[in-house]
Design a protein around this motif. Structure first.
Motif, mmCIF file in Angstrom:
data_model
loop_
_atom_site.group_PDB
_atom_site.id
_atom_site.type_symbol
_atom_site.label_atom_id
_atom_site.label_comp_id
_atom_site.label_asym_id
_atom_site.label_seq_id
_atom_site.Cartn_x
_atom_site.Cartn_y
_atom_site.Cartn_z
ATOM 1 N N ALA A 253 97.338 -85.450 -25.030
ATOM 2 C CA ALA A 253 96.443 -84.455 -25.787
ATOM 3 C C ALA A 253 95.826 -83.396 -24.830
ATOM 4 O O ALA A 253 95.119 -82.623 -25.469
ATOM 5 C CB ALA A 253 95.734 -85.276 -26.700
ATOM 6 N N GLY A 254 95.691 -83.754 -23.599
ATOM 7 C CA GLY A 254 94.652 -82.886 -22.798
ATOM 8 C C GLY A 254 94.187 -83.576 -21.394
ATOM 9 O O GLY A 254 94.675 -84.509 -20.998
ATOM 10 N N TYR A 255 92.846 -83.037 -21.333
ATOM 11 C CA TYR A 255 92.189 -83.686 -20.052
ATOM 12 C C TYR A 255 90.644 -84.347 -20.732
ATOM 13 O O TYR A 255 90.136 -83.898 -21.611
ATOM 14 C CB TYR A 255 91.838 -82.543 -19.215
ATOM 15 N N VAL A 256 90.311 -85.156 -19.868
ATOM 16 C CA VAL A 256 89.151 -86.091 -19.877
ATOM 17 C C VAL A 256 88.311 -85.844 -18.690
ATOM 18 O O VAL A 256 88.647 -85.637 -17.571
ATOM 19 C CB VAL A 256 89.279 -87.400 -20.201
ATOM 20 N N LEU A 257 86.887 -84.974 -18.913
ATOM 21 C CA LEU A 257 86.248 -84.634 -17.587
ATOM 22 C C LEU A 257 85.394 -85.687 -17.415
ATOM 23 O O LEU A 257 85.187 -86.587 -18.047
ATOM 24 C CB LEU A 257 85.495 -83.579 -18.149
ATOM 25 N N ALA A 258 84.919 -85.625 -16.073
ATOM 26 C CA ALA A 258 83.911 -86.606 -15.607
ATOM 27 C C ALA A 258 82.664 -86.796 -16.272
ATOM 28 O O ALA A 258 82.376 -88.062 -16.332
ATOM 29 C CB ALA A 258 83.545 -86.230 -13.958
ATOM 30 N N ASP A 259 82.231 -85.902 -17.265
ATOM 31 C CA ASP A 259 81.252 -86.005 -18.120
ATOM 32 C C ASP A 259 81.554 -86.838 -19.443
ATOM 33 O O ASP A 259 80.769 -86.776 -20.380
ATOM 34 C CB ASP A 259 80.329 -84.732 -18.350
ATOM 35 N N GLY A 260 82.791 -87.177 -19.651
ATOM 36 C CA GLY A 260 83.479 -87.760 -20.828
ATOM 37 C C GLY A 260 83.851 -86.652 -21.805
ATOM 38 O O GLY A 260 84.250 -87.332 -22.982
ATOM 39 N N SER A 261 83.615 -85.524 -21.711
ATOM 40 C CA SER A 261 83.812 -84.396 -22.677
ATOM 41 C C SER A 261 85.326 -84.324 -22.398
ATOM 42 O O SER A 261 86.122 -84.710 -21.574
ATOM 43 C CB SER A 261 83.306 -83.218 -22.487
ATOM 44 N N ARG A 262 86.285 -83.662 -23.664
ATOM 45 C CA ARG A 262 87.550 -83.702 -23.505
ATOM 46 C C ARG A 262 87.994 -82.044 -23.890
ATOM 47 O O ARG A 262 87.226 -81.302 -24.281
ATOM 48 C CB ARG A 262 88.208 -84.414 -24.923
ATOM 49 N N ILE A 263 89.011 -81.826 -23.020
ATOM 50 C CA ILE A 263 89.673 -80.469 -23.241
ATOM 51 C C ILE A 263 91.009 -80.702 -23.729
ATOM 52 O O ILE A 263 91.742 -81.134 -23.192
ATOM 53 C CB ILE A 263 89.813 -79.642 -21.859
ATOM 54 N N ASP A 264 91.216 -80.162 -25.023
ATOM 55 C CA ASP A 264 92.626 -80.066 -25.530
ATOM 56 C C ASP A 264 93.467 -79.251 -24.810
ATOM 57 O O ASP A 264 93.277 -77.883 -24.668
ATOM 58 C CB ASP A 264 92.661 -79.884 -27.171
ATOM 59 N N ALA A 265 94.917 -79.884 -24.572
ATOM 60 C CA ALA A 265 95.668 -78.838 -23.881
ATOM 61 C C ALA A 265 97.296 -79.402 -24.372
ATOM 62 O O ALA A 265 97.529 -80.541 -24.105
ATOM 63 C CB ALA A 265 95.639 -78.873 -22.729
ATOM 64 N N THR A 266 98.024 -78.813 -25.094
ATOM 65 C CA THR A 266 99.261 -78.955 -25.466
ATOM 66 C C THR A 266 100.106 -78.927 -24.206
ATOM 67 O O THR A 266 100.800 -79.779 -23.769
ATOM 68 C CB THR A 266 99.903 -77.783 -26.506
ATOM 69 N N LEU A 267 100.022 -77.879 -23.276
ATOM 70 C CA LEU A 267 100.838 -77.925 -21.906
ATOM 71 C C LEU A 267 99.462 -77.954 -20.931
ATOM 72 O O LEU A 267 98.473 -77.275 -21.016
ATOM 73 C CB LEU A 267 101.437 -76.557 -21.958
ATOM 74 N N LYS A 268 99.841 -78.695 -19.959
ATOM 75 C CA LYS A 268 99.108 -78.932 -18.786
ATOM 76 C C LYS A 268 99.762 -78.432 -17.397
ATOM 77 O O LYS A 268 100.673 -79.067 -17.168
ATOM 78 C CB LYS A 268 98.364 -80.311 -18.815
ATOM 79 N N VAL A 269 98.922 -77.840 -16.619
ATOM 80 C CA VAL A 269 99.239 -77.443 -15.473
ATOM 81 C C VAL A 269 98.307 -77.855 -14.431
ATOM 82 O O VAL A 269 97.331 -77.538 -14.506
ATOM 83 C CB VAL A 269 99.366 -75.961 -15.426
ATOM 84 N N TRP A 270 98.622 -78.388 -13.068
ATOM 85 C CA TRP A 270 97.866 -78.799 -12.165
ATOM 86 C C TRP A 270 98.038 -78.050 -10.897
ATOM 87 O O TRP A 270 99.322 -78.244 -10.440
ATOM 88 C CB TRP A 270 98.159 -80.267 -11.730
ATOM 89 N N ALA A 271 97.210 -77.196 -10.635
ATOM 90 C CA ALA A 271 97.277 -76.261 -9.495
ATOM 91 C C ALA A 271 96.302 -76.355 -8.680
ATOM 92 O O ALA A 271 95.649 -75.370 -7.773
ATOM 93 C CB ALA A 271 97.281 -74.850 -10.060
ATOM 94 N N ALA A 272 95.686 -77.836 -8.428
ATOM 95 C CA ALA A 272 94.536 -77.810 -7.559
ATOM 96 C C ALA A 272 94.878 -78.707 -6.226
ATOM 97 O O ALA A 272 95.808 -79.411 -6.494
ATOM 98 C CB ALA A 272 93.400 -78.691 -8.418
ATOM 99 N N GLY A 273 94.047 -78.505 -5.304
ATOM 100 C CA GLY A 273 94.280 -79.018 -4.117
ATOM 101 C C GLY A 273 95.812 -78.904 -3.398
ATOM 102 O O GLY A 273 96.692 -78.455 -4.028
ATOM 103 N N VAL A 274 95.455 -79.180 -2.058
ATOM 104 C CA VAL A 274 96.760 -78.925 -1.244
ATOM 105 C C VAL A 274 97.075 -80.152 -0.481
ATOM 106 O O VAL A 274 96.425 -80.888 0.189
ATOM 107 C CB VAL A 274 96.475 -77.791 -0.425
ATOM 108 N N LYS A 275 98.479 -80.611 -0.412
ATOM 109 C CA LYS A 275 98.884 -81.973 0.318
ATOM 110 C C LYS A 275 100.223 -81.437 0.690
ATOM 111 O O LYS A 275 101.200 -81.080 0.114
ATOM 112 C CB LYS A 275 98.722 -82.955 -0.502
#
Length: 434
Positions: A253-275
């Motif tokens: 359904a989306g993302y859970v943030l570190a403070d416990g709040s939610r972000i609804d997202a039908t489509l999710k893209v991860w574009a953070a960090g480099v490895k």
């Protein structure tokens, strides 16, 4: 250096910005000579300039027009293309180990094999780093490659059709406020506007875009005035921007943030960090850092094997006198490619050593599609530290791509490709509609 009857074998792994430029230039130099030969290895069949992947993902650029197939480029530039994915390395035997390739239905296409080399250049780029965040691998798209960008584009077109035909909202959540995340967010706005022009009425009200950054500002590598202006422009386009927001979990359904709040997202893209790729951590004992990057000397030779070079995002290079390694950017990769293009032939043909690589910070550019662009001139030249925006920044961003095409295909063919793109923009749909 003594020479045998067998040509010196240069194997380049990775057909990205740096790898394909080196393969193309050295291939042309080797053509007609018997002193060395060039082979490019890549698991994909075609190359797309990585800073353009977000436009492929959004569908505002046509993947078939912007890609360079390796087979065709190999024939034109005089190198050999080998499809394959690195599985390991035998440094004693000077052999690269390639994994077997399978069709999507499981049929074996190419068995596992060994590829001999005299000089090996690793240039396999990098990918987003999810830092082990639960749910990211299962629920998030990434756009680190041509195939990943195309997969996201296919999904967003299907979701858009569902949204229009069945009602409801289409929410897109992008994690990562670097250039990739910022540019993708702006490109999706352009996708919506173009879709409405083609009859997708009501889509603008039904599609919501959220950009999530764990740090205090977007574009942390850019000057603060560019970060602030970029955020203001994105918000003016209707994008919700969250900073100081760390994602602790992703689910359907989306993302859970570190403070416990939610972000609804039908489509999710991860574009953070480099490895860098995990396989680099097991290349017959070569030294790597925590991000799986191969540690190289200033000459770009790996610390434990002078026959193995690394460049671009998969290399950790600390220039002489510097305290920190160079950042994994396209600019660094391009300059390192030019360095090896200049000095590898002398090493192969005359036995000369490769000198230390010297990096020049020429600045950075970020494009918000048709809406705006921002640039900084970096710390080199007369106007170091100057920032600029608008048409000049957009033109500068365009010229980076056109220069890359010219290096791959030559000036005249590169110019013809630019002309074809200009004509297509007038004759074809502005977004992918198939």
């Amino acid at each position: 250096m003594s020479f045998s009857a067998q040509p010196h074998r240069v194997v380049i792994v990775g057909g990205g910005v740096a790898g394909l430029e080196v393969a193309s230039t050295l291939g042309r130099l080797a053509r007609g000579r018997r002193r060395f030969e060039v082979t490019l290895v890549d698991r994909d069949s075609a190359h797309i300039w990585k800073p353009m992947l977000h436009t492929i993902a959004a569908g505002t650029s046509d993947i078939s027009q912007q890609q360079t197939t390796y087979v065709a480029q190999a024939r034109a530039a005089g190198f050999t293309y080998q499809p394959g994915e690195v599985a390991g390395l035998d440094r004693t035997a000077h052999a690269l180990l390639l994994a077997a390739l399978y069709a999507p239905d499981g049929r074996l296409l190419i068995p596992a094999r060994r590829l001999a080399y005299d000089t090996l250049v690793m240039s396999i780029g990098s990918r987003a780093n999810d830092f082990g965040t639960p749910g990211v691998a299962e629920h998030c798209f990434k756009i680190d490659s041509r195939l990943q960008a195309d997969a996201f584009n296919q999904e967003i077109r299907l979701r858009t059709l569902q949204c229009l035909s069945q009602g409801g909202m289409l929410s897109v959540g992008i994690v990562g406020g670097g250039a990739t995340g910022v540019e993708l967010a702006a490109e999706l706005v352009q996708l919506v506007e173009s879709s409405v022009a083609y009859g997708a009425h009501g889509l603008a009200e039904r599609m919501k875009i959220t950009l999530i950054e764990s740090g205090p500002r977007l574009l942390a590598a850019f000057p603060e005035d560019i970060s602030a202006a970029t955020q203001a422009r994105l918000e003016a386009l209707g994008i919700r921007v969250l900073t100081n927001a760390r994602v602790s979990q992703a689910d359907e359904a989306g993302y859970v943030l570190a403070d416990g709040s939610r972000i609804d997202a039908t489509l999710k893209v991860w574009a953070a960090g480099v490895k860098a790729a995990d396989v680099l951590a097991n290349l017959d004992g070569l030294e790597v850092n925590r991000a799986n990057q191969l540690v190289v000397r200033p000459s770009l030779q790996t610390t434990l094997d002078p026959h193995v070079f690394a460049m671009g995002d998969c290399a950790s290079c600390t220039p002489e006198g510097a305290a920190q390694p160079l950042p994994p950017t396209a600019q660094v990769a391009h300059q390192q490619a030019r360095h090896l293009i200049r000095y590898l032939p002398d090493m192969i043909l005359s036995g000369r050593s490769v000198p230390a690589f010297a990096y020049r910070d020429m600045g950075a550019l970020v494009s918000l599609g048709a809406y705006d662009a921002y640039g900084s001139l970096g710390q080199y030249g007369l106007f170091k530290g100057v920032t600029f925006r608008g048409r000049l920044a957009q033109l500068s961003h365009t010229m980076l791509y056109r220069s890359h095409q010219a290096r791959l295909h030559g000036f005249w063919r590169g110019s013809l490709l630019w002309l074809v793109d200009c004509l297509n923009r007038r004759l074809r749909a502005t977004i992918r509609l198939d």
